[in-house]
Design a protein around this motif. Structure first.
Motif, PDB file in Angstrom:
ATOM      1  N   THR A 128       0.868  -1.176   0.000  1.00 57.06           N
ATOM      2  CA  THR A 128       0.000   0.000   0.000  1.00 57.06           C
ATOM      3  C   THR A 128       0.906   1.227   0.000  1.00 57.06           C
ATOM      4  O   THR A 128       2.127   1.112  -0.170  1.00 57.06           O
ATOM      5  N   ASP A 129       0.324   2.404   0.212  1.00 57.02           N
ATOM      6  CA  ASP A 129       1.130   3.624   0.211  1.00 57.02           C
ATOM      7  C   ASP A 129       2.154   3.640   1.334  1.00 57.02           C
ATOM      8  O   ASP A 129       3.255   4.179   1.184  1.00 57.02           O
ATOM      9  N   THR A 130       1.824   3.060   2.488  1.00 61.53           N
ATOM     10  CA  THR A 130       2.708   3.155   3.657  1.00 61.53           C
ATOM     11  C   THR A 130       3.103   1.803   4.241  1.00 61.53           C
ATOM     12  O   THR A 130       4.007   1.744   5.070  1.00 61.53           O
ATOM     13  N   LYS A 131       2.440   0.730   3.831  1.00 61.83           N
ATOM     14  CA  LYS A 131       2.711  -0.566   4.449  1.00 61.83           C
ATOM     15  C   LYS A 131       2.944  -1.651   3.409  1.00 61.83           C
ATOM     16  O   LYS A 131       2.607  -1.491   2.240  1.00 61.83           O
ATOM     17  N   ILE A 132       3.512  -2.756   3.891  1.00 55.48           N
ATOM     18  CA  ILE A 132       3.805  -3.900   3.035  1.00 55.48           C
ATOM     19  C   ILE A 132       3.425  -5.178   3.769  1.00 55.48           C
ATOM     20  O   ILE A 132       3.605  -5.281   4.995  1.00 55.48           O
ATOM     21  N   GLN A 133       2.898  -6.124   3.038  1.00 49.83           N
ATOM     22  CA  GLN A 133       2.450  -7.384   3.633  1.00 49.83           C
ATOM     23  C   GLN A 133       3.626  -8.348   3.789  1.00 49.83           C
ATOM     24  O   GLN A 133       4.409  -8.542   2.860  1.00 49.83           O
ATOM     25  N   ILE A 134       3.739  -8.950   4.981  1.00 51.87           N
ATOM     26  CA  ILE A 134       4.754  -9.967   5.257  1.00 51.87           C
ATOM     27  C   ILE A 134       4.063 -11.326   5.251  1.00 51.87           C
ATOM     28  O   ILE A 134       3.200 -11.598   6.083  1.00 51.87           O
ATOM     29  N   THR A 135       4.438 -12.170   4.302  1.00 47.45           N
ATOM     30  CA  THR A 135       3.808 -13.483   4.196  1.00 47.45           C
ATOM     31  C   THR A 135       4.609 -14.576   4.905  1.00 47.45           C
ATOM     32  O   THR A 135       4.072 -15.633   5.219  1.00 47.45           O
ATOM     33  N   LYS A 136       5.888 -14.309   5.160  1.00 42.94           N
ATOM     34  CA  LYS A 136       6.727 -15.325   5.806  1.00 42.94           C
ATOM     35  C   LYS A 136       7.909 -14.641   6.481  1.00 42.94           C
ATOM     36  O   LYS A 136       8.489 -13.704   5.931  1.00 42.94           O
ATOM     37  N   GLY A 137       8.253 -15.084   7.690  1.00 43.92           N
ATOM     38  CA  GLY A 137       9.421 -14.560   8.381  1.00 43.92           C
ATOM     39  C   GLY A 137       9.120 -13.878   9.696  1.00 43.92           C
ATOM     40  O   GLY A 137       9.984 -13.793  10.565  1.00 43.92           O
ATOM     41  N   LEU A 138       7.895 -13.366   9.866  1.00 43.95           N
ATOM     42  CA  LEU A 138       7.483 -12.741  11.114  1.00 43.95           C
ATOM     43  C   LEU A 138       6.255 -13.451  11.660  1.00 43.95           C
ATOM     44  O   LEU A 138       5.468 -14.030  10.895  1.00 43.95           O
ATOM     45  N   LYS A 139       6.103 -13.360  12.972  1.00 44.68           N
ATOM     46  CA  LYS A 139       4.924 -13.948  13.608  1.00 44.68           C
ATOM     47  C   LYS A 139       4.375 -12.969  14.642  1.00 44.68           C
ATOM     48  O   LYS A 139       5.107 -12.093  15.124  1.00 44.68           O
ATOM     49  N   PRO A 140       3.095 -13.073  14.953  1.00 44.28           N
ATOM     50  CA  PRO A 140       2.518 -12.167  15.955  1.00 44.28           C
ATOM     51  C   PRO A 140       3.298 -12.220  17.264  1.00 44.28           C
ATOM     52  O   PRO A 140       3.695 -13.286  17.733  1.00 44.28           O
ATOM     53  N   GLY A 141       3.536 -11.045  17.846  1.00 40.99           N
ATOM     54  CA  GLY A 141       4.277 -10.956  19.103  1.00 40.99           C
ATOM     55  C   GLY A 141       5.716 -10.532  18.926  1.00 40.99           C
ATOM     56  O   GLY A 141       6.357 -10.109  19.904  1.00 40.99           O
ATOM     57  N   ASP A 142       6.268 -10.606  17.709  1.00 38.83           N
ATOM     58  CA  ASP A 142       7.642 -10.165  17.481  1.00 38.83           C
ATOM     59  C   ASP A 142       7.745  -8.661  17.696  1.00 38.83           C
ATOM     60  O   ASP A 142       6.809  -7.902  17.398  1.00 38.83           O
ATOM     61  N   SER A 143       8.902  -8.216  18.217  1.00 42.22           N
ATOM     62  CA  SER A 143       9.140  -6.786  18.436  1.00 42.22           C
ATOM     63  C   SER A 143       9.922  -6.235  17.256  1.00 42.22           C
ATOM     64  O   SER A 143      11.149  -6.377  17.178  1.00 42.22           O
ATOM     65  N   LEU A 144       9.215  -5.628  16.315  1.00 47.41           N
ATOM     66  CA  LEU A 144       9.818  -5.131  15.082  1.00 47.41           C
ATOM     67  C   LEU A 144      10.378  -3.733  15.305  1.00 47.41           C
ATOM     68  O   LEU A 144       9.708  -2.850  15.828  1.00 47.41           O
ATOM     69  N   ILE A 145      11.628  -3.511  14.880  1.00 55.19           N
ATOM     70  CA  ILE A 145      12.270  -2.206  15.000  1.00 55.19           C
ATOM     71  C   ILE A 145      11.780  -1.318  13.866  1.00 55.19           C
ATOM     72  O   ILE A 145      11.890  -1.679  12.686  1.00 55.19           O
ATOM     73  N   VAL A 146      11.253  -0.132  14.209  1.00 60.24           N
ATOM     74  CA  VAL A 146      10.674   0.760  13.197  1.00 60.24           C
ATOM     75  C   VAL A 146      11.420   2.088  13.089  1.00 60.24           C
ATOM     76  O   VAL A 146      11.018   2.946  12.306  1.00 60.24           O
ATOM     77  N   SER A 147      12.484   2.289  13.859  1.00 63.59           N
ATOM     78  CA  SER A 147      13.276   3.519  13.754  1.00 63.59           C
ATOM     79  C   SER A 147      14.756   3.171  13.843  1.00 63.59           C
ATOM     80  O   SER A 147      15.136   2.094  14.318  1.00 63.59           O
ATOM     81  N   GLY A 148      15.603   4.095  13.356  1.00 61.45           N
ATOM     82  CA  GLY A 148      17.046   3.863  13.387  1.00 61.45           C
ATOM     83  C   GLY A 148      17.483   2.699  12.534  1.00 61.45           C
ATOM     84  O   GLY A 148      18.475   2.030  12.853  1.00 61.45           O
ATOM     85  N   ILE A 149      16.776   2.422  11.441  1.00 63.77           N
ATOM     86  CA  ILE A 149      17.073   1.253  10.608  1.00 63.77           C
ATOM     87  C   ILE A 149      18.463   1.351   9.993  1.00 63.77           C
ATOM     88  O   ILE A 149      19.161   0.342   9.835  1.00 63.77           O
TER      89      ILE A 149
END
Length: 359
Positions: free
Chosen positions: A322-343
């Motif tokens: 989408t304009d701001t997001k992307i779908q993850i089909t494999k590699g992440l699972k609910p509950g993971d702590s995804l880093i969203v800054s300082g990449i």
């Protein structure tokens, strides 16, 4: 001897100069400064402050934005099937006309006279046929004589039909109900089959034609509802798909779709540019993450998550964007702590300090 002593003194002075420059020269000072700077950097290094997002399943409605054009439901350029002078124009420019309504009439007095003459001949032939039929029943005439009179009657009737067809060609009538445009002829002018009289348009319902990528073909069905807008109105209009082109365009790899939209107030105009929002399907359970979190790799993509206080890389597979997001089909699972800054600063095993948690 004095020369030798002088030489020794000169050599000694050169050696002293080299030793002094090595220990206390400008290059030595620069090296010491760099060492001090490195020492300070090491002393200031520590955990990188980051924001994290707790990964969770979400519902995603798969929409795409495409462009299309508004077409008339029916559109025709009115022309005459016969040539002649115009004896009457029976419509007003820009007015609504009904199917079968007389619009233009071409001179046909000669045909009307021929038809009247033919009708007299038909009436006489009918009487002759009737008398011969009675005489045949009385065996007063032969069967051949009766058939001759019957053939003559049928021939005259055929001539009448032909004349009536010629007369109908001199009358231009509306083939369907709609709005008639600007006329290109005037009363008394000569009208030929190559002359366009006016354009007749039916725009209710309006047709909406657009193309979608080949990959969405299984998701497009008859009856699918779409929303669209046009530049001439701030209103959002609705349409329903009623036809799909059976073949894919080999050049653009797209498929052409046509929908119809109610237009009782003539708010839509043929030829208008339309911006279309098409709902393809709904994904009830998937993971969507900010686009900037995903780092493209040579063979795949990766993200960074927090694991035991340090950064850990995870390779992922992606699909819908989408304009701001992307779908993850494999590699992440609910509950993971995804880093969203300082990449940009992220490296495996880099110590982290969580400053904000986005749920």
């Amino acid at each position: 001897m004095k020369i030798r002593y002088i030489a020794f003194i000169i050599i000694g002075l050169i050696v002293c100069f080299l030793i002094y420059n090595k220990l206390w020269g400008s290059k030595a000072k620069e090296a010491q400064a760099m060492g001090a700077t490195k020492g300070k950097g090491k002393r200031k290094s520590g955990p990188i402050p980051v924001k994290v997002m707790i990964v969770k399943d979400t519902i995603v409605i798969n929409n795409i934005d495409v462009t299309g054009s508004i077409d008339a439901n029916e559109k025709v350029s009115l022309i005459s099937q016969t040539a002649g002078n115009i004896t009457g124009i029976y419509f007003k420019e820009g007015s609504h006309v009904s199917k079968g309504q007389l619009l233009v009439k071409v001179y046909n007095q000669d045909l009307q006279a021929s038809l009247q003459q033919n009708q007299y001949q038909v009436a006489l032939a009918k009487e002759t046929e009737y008398r011969n039929k009675v005489l045949l029943q009385k065996e007063a005439i032969s069967k051949e004589e009766y058939e001759t009179s019957l053939t003559n009657l049928n021939s005259l009737k055929s001539q009448a039909d032909m004349i009536k067809a010629q007369i109908s060609r001199t009358e231009i009538r509306a083939p369907f109900s709609g709005t008639i445009g600007l006329r290109n002829v005037s009363p008394g002018g000569y009208l030929s089959p190559s002359t366009s009289i006016a354009t007749l348009v039916n725009i209710d319902p309006a047709k909406l034609t657009f193309s979608v990528p080949e990959r969405y073909l299984p998701l497009i069905q008859k009856g699918s509802k779409i929303n669209f807008t046009v530049a001439s109105s701030s209103k959002t209009f609705q349409a329903k798909v009623y036809a799909i082109e059976p073949a894919i365009d080999v050049t653009s790899r797209t498929i052409t779709v046509r929908a119809e939209a109610p237009n009782p107030k003539d708010e839509l105009t043929a030829g208008s540019f339309a911006k279309i929002n098409l709902t393809l399907d709904q994904i009830p359970k998937t993971i969507m993450v900010p686009t900037e979190c995903v780092i493209p790799d040579l063979k795949s993509s990766k993200v960074f998550v927090v694991k035991k206080g340090v950064a850990a890389a995870k390779f992922v597979e992606t699909d819908l964007r989408t304009d701001t997001k992307i779908q993850i089909t494999k590699g992440l699972k609910p509950g993971d702590s995804l880093i969203v800054s300082g990449i940009i600063q992220m490296r495996p095993k880099v110590p982290l300090k969580i400053v904000k948690v986005i749920k």
